[in-house]
Design a protein around this motif. Sequence first.
Motif, short mmCIF file in Angstrom:
data_model
loop_
_atom_site.label_atom_id
_atom_site.label_comp_id
_atom_site.label_asym_id
_atom_site.label_seq_id
_atom_site.Cartn_x
_atom_site.Cartn_y
_atom_site.Cartn_z
N ALA A 297 0.84 -1.21 0.00
CA ALA A 297 0.00 0.00 0.00
C ALA A 297 0.87 1.25 0.00
O ALA A 297 0.57 2.24 -0.69
N LEU A 298 1.97 1.20 0.76
CA LEU A 298 2.91 2.33 0.76
C LEU A 298 3.62 2.47 -0.59
O LEU A 298 3.87 3.57 -1.06
N VAL A 299 3.94 1.31 -1.19
CA VAL A 299 4.56 1.32 -2.52
C VAL A 299 3.65 2.02 -3.52
O VAL A 299 4.10 2.80 -4.38
N GLU A 300 2.36 1.73 -3.44
CA GLU A 300 1.42 2.38 -4.36
C GLU A 300 1.38 3.89 -4.14
O GLU A 300 1.28 4.67 -5.10
N ASN B 19 4.97 13.59 -10.18
CA ASN B 19 6.18 14.38 -10.40
C ASN B 19 7.00 13.90 -11.59
O ASN B 19 8.14 14.35 -11.78
N ASN B 20 6.43 12.98 -12.39
CA ASN B 20 7.08 12.49 -13.60
C ASN B 20 8.48 11.92 -13.32
O ASN B 20 9.46 12.26 -13.98
N VAL B 21 8.56 11.05 -12.30
CA VAL B 21 9.83 10.42 -11.89
C VAL B 21 9.81 8.95 -12.30
O VAL B 21 8.80 8.27 -12.14
N GLN B 22 10.94 8.46 -12.82
CA GLN B 22 10.99 7.06 -13.24
C GLN B 22 10.85 6.12 -12.06
O GLN B 22 11.13 6.48 -10.91
N VAL B 23 10.41 4.88 -12.36
CA VAL B 23 10.13 3.90 -11.31
C VAL B 23 11.41 3.45 -10.61
O VAL B 23 11.53 3.50 -9.39
N LYS C 156 4.09 -2.90 -9.55
CA LYS C 156 2.95 -2.08 -9.12
C LYS C 156 3.13 -0.62 -9.51
O LYS C 156 2.21 0.03 -10.01
N GLN C 157 4.32 -0.08 -9.29
CA GLN C 157 4.56 1.33 -9.62
C GLN C 157 4.50 1.56 -11.13
O GLN C 157 4.03 2.61 -11.59
N THR C 158 4.99 0.59 -11.91
CA THR C 158 4.94 0.72 -13.37
C THR C 158 3.49 0.77 -13.84
O THR C 158 3.14 1.55 -14.74
N GLU D 178 2.16 6.75 -6.94
CA GLU D 178 1.33 7.91 -7.27
C GLU D 178 2.16 9.20 -7.21
O GLU D 178 2.01 10.11 -8.04
N TYR D 179 3.05 9.28 -6.21
CA TYR D 179 3.89 10.46 -6.06
C TYR D 179 4.85 10.60 -7.23
O TYR D 179 5.08 11.70 -7.75
#
Length: 366
Positions: free
Chosen positions: A300-303, A312-316, A357-359, A307-308
């Motif tokens: 849940a924290l990873v998600e 901010n258009n930051v790579q995974v 998940k972040q991807t 989102e953050y």
Amino acid sequence: MQLMKFNPTKSFFTELQAGQGHPLVIAGPCSAETEEQVMQTAAALKQQNVHLFRAGIWKPRTRPGSFEGVGSKGLAWLNRVKRELGMRVAIEVATARHVEEALKQEIDVLWIGARTTVNPFAVQEIADALQGVNVPVMVKNPVNPDLALWIGAIERMYHAGVTDLAAIHRGFSSYQKSKYRNVPVWQIPIELKARYQSLPMIVDPSHIGGKRDLIFPVSQKALDLGYDGMMIETHLTPDKALSDAEQQVTPDALKAILAKLQVRKTNYDDAELVNRAEELRLQIDAADHDIIAALGRRMALVEQIGEYKKLNNVQVLQLERWKEIFRSRGEWAEDAGLNHAFIEELYKLIHVESIRKQTQILDGDR
């Protein structure tokens, strides 16, 4: 597809060791080199009550020019072992022609090697040659860690009418450095055994270890996991062997290894021990529940981080963070008395899932 239902009470492999109180033992040289070598080795192993005498006749080698076995003439040597010493004999087959020639010489047991198991076409060719033939077959795991290929090869034999089957665990190739010639990856044979509990499971510590000093610990580990037996390469003069010299042992060394091995009980035989074990299992279940709940909170924290990053258009992938996780978690593991390598492997899986998940979040596919 449902695999066949094995009946261990009627299995050739279980009946070989019936009432003996010790595991099935398959032994013999990596390669049959001369008729004299085969006969002398078999005679030495007969004194140790080895259940099956094995010898390589056709040897699949990685590069041409190395010793590839004596070929068909060696079958007559094994037939002589049968006739004169009364031992059952086993060889590896890789083609339909191998099967036909082996059956003509009344070879008792055939096995399919790791390089063949990886090829369904080759396995099917062997299965077709075995149609209507009542001969026991052992199937080695494929070279790469692929449970589906292993099961598929066993299924092909069964669908050809072969019902006396066994699996041989000989380890898997790996690009990573290891003390093993072929890493055991124990979870794969454990999964096979969990699915098909009556399928006899045989360990090949010679190919897993690649060195004779690893044969005992690998064999003991397999017995501790409930394996039914072992296939150990045995040579009169191992250092002079024409193939796999470092992983073969003498008949006397084999005798010493077998004498040291401990066969564990299959279960608890005392009511108090059963109750205590059940209490501990319940505590393990509770601990696992906590672990999974903690993983849920972590993801849940990873998600949220995903989102953050999207906002901010930051790579995974953040390489410094990746390095920090593996450094710190390994240190935490050691402080907690846990195996560093185990935690490192665990966090590789966790971090890969975190990246997935972040991807998904960055790609807008939650």
